[in-house]
Design a protein around this motif. Sequence first.
Motif, mmCIF file in Angstrom:
data_model
loop_
_atom_site.group_PDB
_atom_site.id
_atom_site.type_symbol
_atom_site.label_atom_id
_atom_site.label_comp_id
_atom_site.label_asym_id
_atom_site.label_seq_id
_atom_site.Cartn_x
_atom_site.Cartn_y
_atom_site.Cartn_z
ATOM 1 N N LEU A 149 0.839 -1.201 0.000
ATOM 2 C CA LEU A 149 0.000 0.000 0.000
ATOM 3 C C LEU A 149 0.869 1.244 0.000
ATOM 4 N N ARG A 150 0.607 2.164 -0.919
ATOM 5 C CA ARG A 150 1.430 3.366 -1.064
ATOM 6 C C ARG A 150 0.666 4.556 -0.514
ATOM 7 N N LYS A 169 -2.507 6.768 -8.889
ATOM 8 C CA LYS A 169 -2.963 5.465 -9.381
ATOM 9 C C LYS A 169 -3.448 4.549 -8.263
ATOM 10 N N GLN A 170 -3.198 4.928 -6.991
ATOM 11 C CA GLN A 170 -3.649 4.101 -5.873
ATOM 12 C C GLN A 170 -4.892 4.662 -5.181
ATOM 13 N N VAL A 171 -5.421 5.759 -5.697
ATOM 14 C CA VAL A 171 -6.546 6.419 -5.038
ATOM 15 C C VAL A 171 -7.730 5.483 -4.865
ATOM 16 N N ARG A 172 -8.116 4.797 -5.933
ATOM 17 C CA ARG A 172 -9.298 3.933 -5.874
ATOM 18 C C ARG A 172 -9.131 2.829 -4.840
ATOM 19 N N ARG A 173 -7.934 2.270 -4.765
ATOM 20 C CA ARG A 173 -7.692 1.207 -3.789
ATOM 21 C C ARG A 173 -7.769 1.728 -2.360
ATOM 22 N N ILE A 174 -7.211 2.894 -2.125
ATOM 23 C CA ILE A 174 -7.242 3.465 -0.775
ATOM 24 C C ILE A 174 -8.675 3.794 -0.357
#
Length: 457
Positions: free
Chosen positions: A182-183, A217-222
């Motif tokens: 997780l970034r 690019k990690q917004v949706r996952r967070i």
Amino acid sequence: MRAIVCGAGRVGYGIARTLAREGNAVTVVDWSAELIEKVTTDLDVRGVVGHGSHPDVLERAGAGEADLIVAVTYSDETNMVACQVAHSLFETPMKIARVRAQNYLDPAWSDLFNTGNLPIDVVISPELEVGRAILQRVETPGAFNTAVFSGGRVQLLGLRLDEHSPVAGSTTEQLMELFPDLRLAVVGVQREKTLFIPEMTDPLLAGDDVYVVTESKQVRRILDIFGRDSEKARRVVVIGGGNIGLYVARALERAGGVKVRLIERDKAQAEAAADKLKRTVVLYGDALDTKLLKEAGVQDAELVVCVTNDDKVNMLSAVMSKREGAERTLSLINERTFEGLRKPLGIDVLIDPRAATVSTILQHIRRGRITGLQSLGGGQAEAVEGIALKTSPLVGKSIDALDLPDGVALGAVVREGEVILPCDEGRVRENDRVLLFCNKALIPKVEHLFRVSLDYF
């Protein structure tokens, strides 16, 4: 720094308050003696009663020694002339003007604001700033606040935790153990009325507003991990056909795949909006009429955007839309006293146009190489992005162990397109973009980290 602020309205007051709190010498000019009395009583500033574009008034305000003039009166023409006079007669180095009429901002007249014509260094359009802020919320529907930095590579999200959130009760340390790839960086938490920078071992509690920095690019996952993931709106109702409503509707039309309906109570303005919009259905009538709301389809809308020029209409229409079945509501407010009503009324997002405008203006005022700025937590904190020049105290320091002042947190470092987070290895290099989150009182220290020393030249 010596600054002149022309206009003592909401935006002018906010700019003067921020600059004065940071130890600058501020003079506020306004034709209203009542407003000048208020601003000089509330703030540590000097006041001058008079017309902001008159040479004698600017002279009394100290334009000859000023480093900056910010013209934010209600008149575009006054703001533009004030900057022209400050340039021509007093050689004021930095000139910022608020311009609301979109005709002035048409790309066809792009040469209007330059030294040879109207010498304005920065032109601010409140409608465009608010419109952009609204569109950012549309892109990240699960966040109550979002800001984009480094050309869109990095995003700061404001995420509200409730009792159903999967991460409620967890610490940042536990999150990183559970999701090793997780970034993200948790840079701030607002708990009730207190905003603080959490330690890795501090639990995130239900009711907290959590500020997170991540790669875009990690917004949706967070959003998914925090239990805030929502589908992007495909059915949107815009209430209010003024400049902001038109800007949002046009942008959604260009984006494609979004069904937009707009409600406007002024007949002439509704007709004008219908002429300017291509695929938006424009309805003429009162947004507080339940029948009209249903005709507009709020019961099926993923998002209702309330942007009339009346705060009460915006808030009430948002509440009514939610009651009829709208998934999310966004309301524009000018009066800060209404901010405390957001949660009790069930409004998902409130946007203060003054805060959006002030953030943009402050980005250009800050000393050093500041490239991005966002005011957060009702003005308690700021996210500041700047370029680390050769003389910056940050250069050469380890990214995972920067010696930052208490109350300042590292969000991200961006180098040639690569996003480096606090958990990563490496050192800050010259020309890196560095995103910091800090309490308002520490802004001078953050500025110092990006300031250019004389040795640089």
